[in-house]
Scaffold this motif. Structure first.
Motif, PDB file in Angstrom:
ATOM      1  N   ILE A 192      -7.181  -3.764 -12.417  1.00  0.00           N
ATOM      2  CA  ILE A 192      -7.798  -4.103 -11.132  1.00  0.00           C
ATOM      3  C   ILE A 192      -7.325  -3.126 -10.065  1.00  0.00           C
ATOM      4  O   ILE A 192      -6.134  -2.847  -9.953  1.00  0.00           O
ATOM      5  CB  ILE A 192      -7.460  -5.545 -10.704  1.00  0.00           C
ATOM      6  N   GLU A 193      -8.269  -2.626  -9.283  1.00  0.00           N
ATOM      7  CA  GLU A 193      -7.964  -1.734  -8.164  1.00  0.00           C
ATOM      8  C   GLU A 193      -8.591  -2.316  -6.896  1.00  0.00           C
ATOM      9  O   GLU A 193      -9.802  -2.546  -6.841  1.00  0.00           O
ATOM     10  CB  GLU A 193      -8.544  -0.347  -8.421  1.00  0.00           C
ATOM     11  N   VAL A 194      -7.778  -2.593  -5.892  1.00  0.00           N
ATOM     12  CA  VAL A 194      -8.286  -3.068  -4.613  1.00  0.00           C
ATOM     13  C   VAL A 194      -8.729  -1.830  -3.825  1.00  0.00           C
ATOM     14  O   VAL A 194      -7.909  -1.009  -3.451  1.00  0.00           O
ATOM     15  CB  VAL A 194      -7.226  -3.874  -3.831  1.00  0.00           C
ATOM     16  N   VAL A 195     -10.039  -1.710  -3.630  1.00  0.00           N
ATOM     17  CA  VAL A 195     -10.585  -0.511  -2.987  1.00  0.00           C
ATOM     18  C   VAL A 195     -10.843  -0.700  -1.499  1.00  0.00           C
ATOM     19  O   VAL A 195     -11.045   0.276  -0.779  1.00  0.00           O
ATOM     20  CB  VAL A 195     -11.875  -0.027  -3.687  1.00  0.00           C
ATOM     21  N   ALA A 196     -10.853  -1.959  -1.041  1.00  0.00           N
ATOM     22  CA  ALA A 196     -11.085  -2.214   0.387  1.00  0.00           C
ATOM     23  C   ALA A 196     -10.512  -3.562   0.778  1.00  0.00           C
ATOM     24  O   ALA A 196     -10.562  -4.514   0.008  1.00  0.00           O
ATOM     25  CB  ALA A 196     -12.566  -2.179   0.704  1.00  0.00           C
ATOM     26  N   GLU A 197      -9.967  -3.593   1.986  1.00  0.00           N
ATOM     27  CA  GLU A 197      -9.523  -4.830   2.613  1.00  0.00           C
ATOM     28  C   GLU A 197     -10.097  -4.810   4.023  1.00  0.00           C
ATOM     29  O   GLU A 197      -9.918  -3.834   4.741  1.00  0.00           O
ATOM     30  CB  GLU A 197      -8.000  -4.895   2.719  1.00  0.00           C
ATOM     31  N   THR A 198     -10.787  -5.884   4.396  1.00  0.00           N
ATOM     32  CA  THR A 198     -11.407  -5.894   5.715  1.00  0.00           C
ATOM     33  C   THR A 198     -11.534  -7.296   6.268  1.00  0.00           C
ATOM     34  O   THR A 198     -11.536  -8.271   5.523  1.00  0.00           O
ATOM     35  CB  THR A 198     -12.804  -5.223   5.678  1.00  0.00           C
ATOM     36  N   ASP A 199     -11.625  -7.371   7.566  1.00  0.00           N
ATOM     37  CA  ASP A 199     -11.992  -8.606   8.246  1.00  0.00           C
ATOM     38  C   ASP A 199     -13.211  -8.338   9.125  1.00  0.00           C
ATOM     39  O   ASP A 199     -13.575  -9.133   9.961  1.00  0.00           O
ATOM     40  CB  ASP A 199     -10.845  -9.146   9.081  1.00  0.00           C
ATOM     41  N   GLY A 200     -13.833  -7.208   8.884  1.00  0.00           N
ATOM     42  CA  GLY A 200     -14.930  -6.769   9.744  1.00  0.00           C
ATOM     43  C   GLY A 200     -16.246  -6.623   9.029  1.00  0.00           C
ATOM     44  O   GLY A 200     -16.683  -7.527   8.345  1.00  0.00           O
TER      45      GLY A 200
END
Length: 62
Positions: free
Chosen positions: A27-35
């Motif tokens: 698993i690779e987290v490619v993005a984290e956002t609240d927007g």
């Protein structure tokens, strides 16, 4: 490799989820956002999006 995008309005929860998911070899987290969910998805092209349905706006979409 599974590419994951995290959408969560609480930075602490988002970071904890990213830390747990990043421990997995496939698993690779490619993005984290609240927007802007759509813009991030187009830019990062994740396989899976984990979205907080109880967002700050109350609609499920930030």
């Amino acid at each position: 490799m599974i590419r994951v995008s995290l959408v969560q309005h609480t930075r602490l929860v988002r970071g904890a989820c990213a830390a747990l998911l990043s421990r997995e070899d496939d698993i690779e987290v490619v993005a984290e956002t609240d927007g802007d969910v759509v813009a991030r998805a187009l830019a990062c092209r994740p396989d899976v999006a984990v979205i907080d349905v109880d967002s700050a706006t109350g609609s499920g979409w930030v």
